[in-house]
Design a protein around this motif. Structure first.
Motif, PDB file in Angstrom:
ATOM      1  N   GLY A  17      -9.104   4.358  -0.626  1.00  0.00           N
ATOM      2  CA  GLY A  17      -9.990   5.297   0.044  1.00  0.00           C
ATOM      3  C   GLY A  17      -9.251   6.543   0.465  1.00  0.00           C
ATOM      4  O   GLY A  17      -8.016   6.557   0.567  1.00  0.00           O
ATOM      5  N   PHE A  18     -10.021   7.580   0.709  1.00  0.00           N
ATOM      6  CA  PHE A  18      -9.465   8.878   1.085  1.00  0.00           C
ATOM      7  C   PHE A  18      -9.209   8.902   2.585  1.00  0.00           C
ATOM      8  O   PHE A  18      -9.951   9.481   3.370  1.00  0.00           O
ATOM      9  N   THR A  19      -8.135   8.242   2.946  1.00  0.00           N
ATOM     10  CA  THR A  19      -7.685   8.108   4.325  1.00  0.00           C
ATOM     11  C   THR A  19      -6.184   7.843   4.295  1.00  0.00           C
ATOM     12  O   THR A  19      -5.668   7.360   3.289  1.00  0.00           O
ATOM     13  N   ASP A  20      -5.518   8.133   5.380  1.00  0.00           N
ATOM     14  CA  ASP A  20      -4.113   7.746   5.487  1.00  0.00           C
ATOM     15  C   ASP A  20      -3.952   6.538   6.403  1.00  0.00           C
ATOM     16  O   ASP A  20      -2.849   6.173   6.773  1.00  0.00           O
ATOM     17  N   GLN A  21      -5.085   5.907   6.742  1.00  0.00           N
ATOM     18  CA  GLN A  21      -5.083   4.755   7.646  1.00  0.00           C
ATOM     19  C   GLN A  21      -5.409   3.479   6.868  1.00  0.00           C
ATOM     20  O   GLN A  21      -6.577   3.203   6.563  1.00  0.00           O
ATOM     21  N   VAL A  22      -4.406   2.692   6.550  1.00  0.00           N
ATOM     22  CA  VAL A  22      -4.635   1.468   5.785  1.00  0.00           C
ATOM     23  C   VAL A  22      -5.567   0.516   6.531  1.00  0.00           C
ATOM     24  O   VAL A  22      -6.301  -0.256   5.910  1.00  0.00           O
TER      25      VAL A  22
ATOM     26  N   PRO B 185      -5.635  12.747   1.511  1.00  0.00           N
ATOM     27  CA  PRO B 185      -4.790  11.564   1.367  1.00  0.00           C
ATOM     28  C   PRO B 185      -5.592  10.414   0.755  1.00  0.00           C
ATOM     29  O   PRO B 185      -6.737  10.175   1.130  1.00  0.00           O
ATOM     30  N   LEU B 186      -4.989   9.727  -0.202  1.00  0.00           N
ATOM     31  CA  LEU B 186      -5.594   8.563  -0.841  1.00  0.00           C
ATOM     32  C   LEU B 186      -4.671   7.381  -0.622  1.00  0.00           C
ATOM     33  O   LEU B 186      -3.520   7.403  -1.072  1.00  0.00           O
ATOM     34  N   THR B 187      -5.167   6.382   0.083  1.00  0.00           N
ATOM     35  CA  THR B 187      -4.380   5.168   0.302  1.00  0.00           C
ATOM     36  C   THR B 187      -4.868   4.106  -0.675  1.00  0.00           C
ATOM     37  O   THR B 187      -6.075   3.885  -0.818  1.00  0.00           O
ATOM     38  N   ILE B 188      -3.916   3.468  -1.331  1.00  0.00           N
ATOM     39  CA  ILE B 188      -4.197   2.467  -2.350  1.00  0.00           C
ATOM     40  C   ILE B 188      -3.516   1.170  -1.941  1.00  0.00           C
ATOM     41  O   ILE B 188      -2.322   1.155  -1.637  1.00  0.00           O
ATOM     42  N   VAL B 189      -4.287   0.079  -1.923  1.00  0.00           N
ATOM     43  CA  VAL B 189      -3.765  -1.247  -1.594  1.00  0.00           C
ATOM     44  C   VAL B 189      -3.820  -2.087  -2.868  1.00  0.00           C
ATOM     45  O   VAL B 189      -4.875  -2.187  -3.501  1.00  0.00           O
ATOM     46  N   VAL B 190      -2.672  -2.668  -3.240  1.00  0.00           N
ATOM     47  CA  VAL B 190      -2.609  -3.483  -4.450  1.00  0.00           C
ATOM     48  C   VAL B 190      -2.166  -4.904  -4.121  1.00  0.00           C
ATOM     49  O   VAL B 190      -1.484  -5.142  -3.127  1.00  0.00           O
ATOM     50  N   GLY B 191      -2.584  -5.815  -5.001  1.00  0.00           N
ATOM     51  CA  GLY B 191      -2.158  -7.208  -4.898  1.00  0.00           C
ATOM     52  C   GLY B 191      -0.852  -7.434  -5.643  1.00  0.00           C
ATOM     53  O   GLY B 191      -0.238  -6.496  -6.161  1.00  0.00           O
ATOM     54  N   GLU B 192      -0.471  -8.702  -5.751  1.00  0.00           N
ATOM     55  CA  GLU B 192       0.798  -9.075  -6.367  1.00  0.00           C
ATOM     56  C   GLU B 192       0.907  -8.619  -7.818  1.00  0.00           C
ATOM     57  O   GLU B 192       1.987  -8.307  -8.314  1.00  0.00           O
TER      58      GLU B 192
ATOM     59  N   THR C 226      -0.279   4.902  -9.396  1.00  0.00           N
ATOM     60  CA  THR C 226      -0.009   6.226  -8.826  1.00  0.00           C
ATOM     61  C   THR C 226       0.100   7.287  -9.925  1.00  0.00           C
ATOM     62  O   THR C 226      -0.401   8.395  -9.770  1.00  0.00           O
ATOM     63  N   GLY C 227       0.722   6.948 -11.026  1.00  0.00           N
ATOM     64  CA  GLY C 227       0.800   7.868 -12.152  1.00  0.00           C
ATOM     65  C   GLY C 227      -0.574   8.136 -12.751  1.00  0.00           C
ATOM     66  O   GLY C 227      -0.868   9.268 -13.169  1.00  0.00           O
TER      67      GLY C 227
ATOM     68  N   TYR D 222       0.829  -1.198   0.000  1.00  0.00           N
ATOM     69  CA  TYR D 222       0.000   0.000   0.000  1.00  0.00           C
ATOM     70  C   TYR D 222       0.861   1.245   0.000  1.00  0.00           C
ATOM     71  O   TYR D 222       2.012   1.232   0.421  1.00  0.00           O
ATOM     72  N   GLN D 223       0.254   2.297  -0.511  1.00  0.00           N
ATOM     73  CA  GLN D 223       0.899   3.603  -0.565  1.00  0.00           C
ATOM     74  C   GLN D 223      -0.160   4.658  -0.302  1.00  0.00           C
ATOM     75  O   GLN D 223      -1.293   4.529  -0.765  1.00  0.00           O
ATOM     76  N   THR D 224       0.207   5.692   0.421  1.00  0.00           N
ATOM     77  CA  THR D 224      -0.675   6.842   0.623  1.00  0.00           C
ATOM     78  C   THR D 224      -0.103   8.006  -0.160  1.00  0.00           C
ATOM     79  O   THR D 224       1.068   8.346  -0.007  1.00  0.00           O
ATOM     80  N   MET D 225      -0.937   8.564  -1.038  1.00  0.00           N
ATOM     81  CA  MET D 225      -0.521   9.725  -1.819  1.00  0.00           C
ATOM     82  C   MET D 225      -1.365  10.913  -1.431  1.00  0.00           C
ATOM     83  O   MET D 225      -2.517  10.757  -1.050  1.00  0.00           O
TER      84      MET D 225
END
Length: 164
Positions: free
Chosen positions: A28-33, A13-20, A58-59, A4-7
């Motif tokens: 979601g618009f949070t910095d809390q994964v 803040p938008l945190t994005i969780v990705v798989g393999e 992210t790009g 995951y990364q928070t941008m």
């Protein structure tokens, strides 16, 4: 293993969780994964570790906020649910174009079940990949915002961005 990364974005803040494979499993618009992990279907869940880079997504998010509203169409999402209607509704939701929000009633119709307005609303409420499966583009019958897990201020900001 999930990454995951928070941008930082204009909407917060938008945190994005990705798989393999780099497919988005939660966002979601949070910095809390920890707010996102319970939204992931158990068959796709796992331990999430922070990463400096979660891939091309992210790009694509940066391009979206820079004005390329179609940039998110190229993002792969990995969503699962126990129900056929919910999975179909999420796919239909991805086809709602920026700047052209629909009502819950219209969304139910687009999803093939005109009488399932509550089901359409539930698809929005249970959407684990906000922004990429754009539940913010679904409004109440009177055009008001309705609900949004990440707050009505964020929903309004996204709709205004897409209307510009």
């Amino acid at each position: 293993m999930l990454k995951y990364q928070t941008m930082q974005t204009p909407a917060g803040p938008l945190t994005i969780v990705v798989g393999e494979t780099g497919g988005v499993r939660a966002a979601g618009f949070t910095d809390q994964v920890d707010e996102l992990l319970p939204l992931i279907h158990p068959s796709l869940a796992g331990e999430a570790v922070p990463a400096d880079d979660v891939g091309p997504v992210t790009g694509q998010v940066r391009s979206y906020f820079d004005g390329d509203l179609a940039a998110l169409d190229a993002v792969t999402v990995e969503q699962r649910t126990g129900g056929e209607f919910m999975a179909h509704a999420w796919q239909v939701m991805r086809d709602i174009k920026p700047g052209h929000p629909v009502t819950y009633t219209e969304f139910a119709h687009l999803a093939g079940r005109p009488a399932a307005v509550r089901g359409a609303a539930a698809a929005c409420a249970r959407n684990p990949v906000a922004l990429f499966t754009p539940c913010h583009r679904v409004l109440r019958l009177d055009g008001s915002l309705g609900g949004y897990r990440w707050g009505l201020t964020v929903k309004r900001q996204l709709l205004d961005h897409e209307a510009a």
